[in-house]
Design a protein around this motif. Structure first.
Motif, mmCIF file in Angstrom:
data_model
loop_
_atom_site.group_PDB
_atom_site.id
_atom_site.type_symbol
_atom_site.label_atom_id
_atom_site.label_comp_id
_atom_site.label_asym_id
_atom_site.label_seq_id
_atom_site.Cartn_x
_atom_site.Cartn_y
_atom_site.Cartn_z
ATOM 1 N N PHE A 43 0.810 -1.217 0.000
ATOM 2 C CA PHE A 43 0.000 0.000 0.000
ATOM 3 C C PHE A 43 0.848 1.273 0.000
ATOM 4 C CE2 PHE A 43 -2.135 -3.403 2.366
ATOM 5 C CZ PHE A 43 -3.229 -3.604 1.521
ATOM 6 N N MET A 44 2.157 1.129 -0.221
ATOM 7 C CA MET A 44 3.042 2.284 -0.142
ATOM 8 C C MET A 44 2.739 3.311 -1.230
ATOM 9 S SD MET A 44 5.447 3.494 1.752
ATOM 10 C CE MET A 44 6.103 2.058 2.588
ATOM 11 N N ALA A 45 2.579 2.859 -2.475
ATOM 12 C CA ALA A 45 2.287 3.794 -3.564
ATOM 13 C C ALA A 45 0.916 4.438 -3.366
ATOM 14 C CB ALA A 45 2.354 3.076 -4.907
ATOM 15 N N LEU A 46 -0.050 3.650 -2.912
ATOM 16 C CA LEU A 46 -1.387 4.181 -2.650
ATOM 17 C C LEU A 46 -1.337 5.249 -1.566
ATOM 18 C CD1 LEU A 46 -4.356 3.716 -3.519
ATOM 19 C CD2 LEU A 46 -4.554 2.169 -1.545
ATOM 20 N N LEU A 104 7.078 6.838 11.596
ATOM 21 C CA LEU A 104 7.126 8.187 11.036
ATOM 22 C C LEU A 104 6.169 8.338 9.854
ATOM 23 C CD1 LEU A 104 10.976 8.901 11.169
ATOM 24 C CD2 LEU A 104 9.181 10.006 12.523
ATOM 25 N N LEU A 105 6.024 7.276 9.041
ATOM 26 C CA LEU A 105 5.094 7.352 7.914
ATOM 27 C C LEU A 105 3.655 7.544 8.382
ATOM 28 C CD1 LEU A 105 6.447 4.625 5.455
ATOM 29 C CD2 LEU A 105 6.557 7.107 5.197
ATOM 30 N N GLY A 106 3.389 7.196 9.639
ATOM 31 C CA GLY A 106 2.057 7.415 10.174
ATOM 32 C C GLY A 106 1.731 8.875 10.413
ATOM 33 N N VAL A 107 2.776 9.742 10.454
ATOM 34 C CA VAL A 107 2.526 11.155 10.765
ATOM 35 C C VAL A 107 3.092 12.115 9.718
ATOM 36 C CG1 VAL A 107 2.366 10.734 13.244
ATOM 37 C CG2 VAL A 107 4.604 11.222 12.234
ATOM 38 N N VAL A 108 4.129 11.708 8.979
ATOM 39 C CA VAL A 108 4.769 12.605 8.014
ATOM 40 C C VAL A 108 3.981 12.594 6.710
ATOM 41 C CG1 VAL A 108 6.856 13.038 6.652
ATOM 42 C CG2 VAL A 108 7.042 12.301 9.036
ATOM 43 N N ARG A 109 3.713 13.787 6.160
ATOM 44 C CA ARG A 109 2.951 13.880 4.918
ATOM 45 C C ARG A 109 3.612 14.776 3.871
ATOM 46 N NH1 ARG A 109 1.326 10.221 7.134
ATOM 47 N NH2 ARG A 109 -0.809 9.523 7.577
ATOM 48 N N ASP A 110 4.543 15.632 4.261
ATOM 49 C CA ASP A 110 5.163 16.532 3.279
ATOM 50 C C ASP A 110 6.222 15.792 2.481
ATOM 51 O OD1 ASP A 110 8.070 17.643 4.580
ATOM 52 O OD2 ASP A 110 6.596 16.822 5.990
ATOM 53 N N LEU A 174 -6.442 -1.352 6.626
ATOM 54 C CA LEU A 174 -6.555 -0.060 5.944
ATOM 55 C C LEU A 174 -8.006 0.427 5.927
ATOM 56 C CD1 LEU A 174 -5.178 2.169 4.314
ATOM 57 C CD2 LEU A 174 -5.523 0.781 2.262
ATOM 58 N N ALA A 175 -8.943 -0.497 5.733
ATOM 59 C CA ALA A 175 -10.356 -0.114 5.713
ATOM 60 C C ALA A 175 -10.832 0.354 7.077
ATOM 61 C CB ALA A 175 -11.201 -1.295 5.232
ATOM 62 N N GLY A 176 -10.286 -0.254 8.158
ATOM 63 C CA GLY A 176 -10.762 0.091 9.487
ATOM 64 C C GLY A 176 -9.929 1.103 10.240
ATOM 65 N N LEU A 177 -8.634 1.197 9.896
ATOM 66 C CA LEU A 177 -7.723 2.015 10.701
ATOM 67 C C LEU A 177 -7.027 3.110 9.921
ATOM 68 C CD1 LEU A 177 -5.988 -0.911 12.651
ATOM 69 C CD2 LEU A 177 -7.841 0.548 13.469
ATOM 70 N N ASP A 178 -7.206 3.197 8.634
ATOM 71 C CA ASP A 178 -6.533 4.099 7.698
ATOM 72 C C ASP A 178 -5.027 3.841 7.678
ATOM 73 O OD1 ASP A 178 -5.210 5.739 9.695
ATOM 74 O OD2 ASP A 178 -6.982 7.023 9.849
ATOM 75 N N PHE A 179 -4.282 4.658 6.921
ATOM 76 C CA PHE A 179 -2.858 4.416 6.731
ATOM 77 C C PHE A 179 -2.069 4.515 8.030
ATOM 78 C CE2 PHE A 179 -4.069 5.598 2.357
ATOM 79 C CZ PHE A 179 -3.493 4.531 1.673
ATOM 80 N N THR A 180 -2.462 5.429 8.910
ATOM 81 C CA THR A 180 -1.747 5.563 10.182
ATOM 82 C C THR A 180 -1.807 4.261 10.970
ATOM 83 O OG1 THR A 180 -2.218 7.941 10.276
ATOM 84 C CG2 THR A 180 -1.645 6.844 12.346
ATOM 85 N N GLY A 181 -2.961 3.605 10.978
ATOM 86 C CA GLY A 181 -3.095 2.346 11.691
ATOM 87 C C GLY A 181 -2.293 1.227 11.056
ATOM 88 N N VAL A 182 -2.299 1.165 9.723
ATOM 89 C CA VAL A 182 -1.531 0.130 9.024
ATOM 90 C C VAL A 182 -0.048 0.272 9.339
ATOM 91 C CG1 VAL A 182 -0.795 -0.691 6.751
ATOM 92 C CG2 VAL A 182 -3.195 -0.186 7.170
ATOM 93 N N PHE A 183 0.478 1.493 9.263
ATOM 94 C CA PHE A 183 1.901 1.693 9.528
ATOM 95 C C PHE A 183 2.243 1.461 10.999
ATOM 96 C CE2 PHE A 183 1.811 4.622 5.643
ATOM 97 C CZ PHE A 183 2.302 3.616 4.821
ATOM 98 N N ALA A 184 1.305 1.752 11.905
ATOM 99 C CA ALA A 184 1.540 1.465 13.319
ATOM 100 C C ALA A 184 1.655 -0.047 13.547
ATOM 101 C CB ALA A 184 0.414 2.052 14.166
#
Length: 422
Positions: A43-46, A104-110, A174-184
């Motif tokens: 799911f990295m590219a997504l 960090l990917l759970g919080v960094v967006r820039d 991803l459906a239940g926790l979004d990207f932040t949850g997946v990376f956590a």
């Protein structure tokens, strides 16, 4: 320490591998590491496009920087690992970097922050795979006969198992926790993968190979040609993986669900084939099996090139499972035999051939498909793997050699030929 005697049957072979020192701890660590990667990587590219808002050029830069830094950092760490008295600190460093990367990917967006995370933390964390496997091989270097090599194949099957279950659970997360949850979750898996390794000895090879002590294995040219063969294999693997769904849905007009079933079938079959390799009493030499795998991969792509319906696709996936079991399971052992005692360098070289192959495949396959269509990509893949097979036919007689230069079968009993050593 008493090690299991050389077994005489397939069942005894598997039990002997399971009874090896630290086998359970290593298997648990490898599974958790693979599970963490399988949760996040698909799911990295997504994530980069939908969550971070990267445009196609920025996405390409992000992924390319990750790949380049992974190769450079893994290579440098491998050189250090084979020279230090204990390789465990570097193993734990790479695992910690991977855990930090996904946290960090759970919080960094820039964009700038993502480049930094990718170059430093993801690049270092990607070395966890070869570092953990080199730790395992070093911990098992004194076991009798070929049990260490069989154990490495068994561990590779555990890693494959994690990728059977991980992506599906990642999609649910991803459906239940979004990207932040997946990376956590991925970060947590990395942390947990370090725990079983605390009691695994971080042993150096019995006689480390350094710049002032040349390897007892074949010359660098033999290693280079073998690495080139695996880069060609990696290019074909990446191209086939990318264009297979597009071919099935766009050219053959089949459903996306069929793509999922075919990919899942391959992953499921790969594991029992790997376990069969572990249990095989007297298999051919490693180099011969690896060479056969390259040839079978060319046949796999030929089947896809000629495929007109589901039957040919299923047959191609069955053949692909055998190829992956041979090359993913024994490729690491092959390079460790080429570079005796240099476990981290050999394992990292094996991993890097796949990374380099992936980097080279993108623009090549895209341009080829644009000019000749999706089906024609499999012709290019068949040509690449055919070239890899010819290289292995040329190099295999000196490949995967033991310290006395002979090509040792995987199933050679102890006492006939020594285990690979410096």
């Amino acid at each position: 320490m008493t090690h299991p005697a050389h077994p005489d049957s397939a069942g005894q072979m598997l039990r002997a591998v399971l009874r090896l020192p630290h086998a359970a701890r290593l298997a648990l660590s490898v599974f958790l590491l693979g599970f963490g990667l399988s949760l996040a990587i698909p799911f990295m590219a997504l994530f980069a496009v939908e969550e971070a808002g990267l445009n196609p050029l920025q996405l390409g830069l992000f992924l390319s920087l990750n790949a380049v830094s992974a190769v450079l950092i893994a290579t440098r760490l491998a050189r250090w690992s084979d020279r230090w008295p204990s390789r465990k600190p570097l193993v734990l460093l790479t695992i910690a970097a991977g855990a930090m990367a996904y946290a960090l990917l759970g919080v960094v967006r820039d964009f700038a922050g993502l480049l930094l995370v990718g170059a430093v933390f993801l690049g270092t964390g990607s070395a966890a795979f070869p570092q953990v496997f080199s730790l395992a091989r070093a911990a098992l270097q004194d076991v009798p006969g070929d049990l260490a090599e069989r154990a490495m194949t068994a561990l590779r099957s555990v890693f494959s198992l994690s990728w059977v279950v991980g992506p599906g659970l990642g999609a649910l997360a991803l459906a239940g926790l979004d990207f932040t949850g997946v990376f956590a979750l991925a970060s947590s898996c990395f942390v947990l993968s370090a725990l079983p390794l605390w009691r695994v000895p971080g042993r150096a090879p019995r006689a480390a190979v350094g710049p002032d002590r040349p390897s007892a294995g074949p010359p660098r040219r033999a290693v280079a040609w073998s690495a080139l063969a695996f880069v060609l294999y990696g290019m074909a693997m990446s191209m086939g993986m990318t264009f297979f769904p597009l071919f099935v849905t766009g050219t053959l007009n089949q459903s996306e669900g069929l793509v999922g079933l075919l990919v899942g079938l391959c992953a499921l079959l790969e594991i029992p084939v790997m376990l069969a390799l572990v249990a095989w009493r007297r298999p051919p030499p490693v180099a011969r099996l690896v060479t056969a795998g390259m040839g079978l991969f060319a046949v796999h792509f030929a089947l896809l090139l000629l495929a007109q319906g589901v039957g040919a696709l299923v047959a191609a996936q069955v053949l692909r499972a055998v190829v992956l079991a041979l090359l993913a399971g024994l490729g690491m052992t092959y390079f460790q035999g080429l570079m005796p005692g240099r476990f981290a360098a050999a394992t990292t070289l094996f991993a890097n051939t796949g990374s380099v192959g992936s980097m080279l495949s993108g623009i090549t396959a895209g341009a080829w498909a644009q000019a000749f269509g999706y089906r024609s990509v499999f012709l290019l893949c068949a040509a690449l793997t055919g070239a890899a097979w010819l290289l292995m036919l040329w190099r295999a007689p000196s490949g995967a050699a033991s310290t006395d230069g002979e090509d040792r079968p995987v199933g050679t009993p102890p006492g006939l030929l020594a285990l690979p050593s410096p």
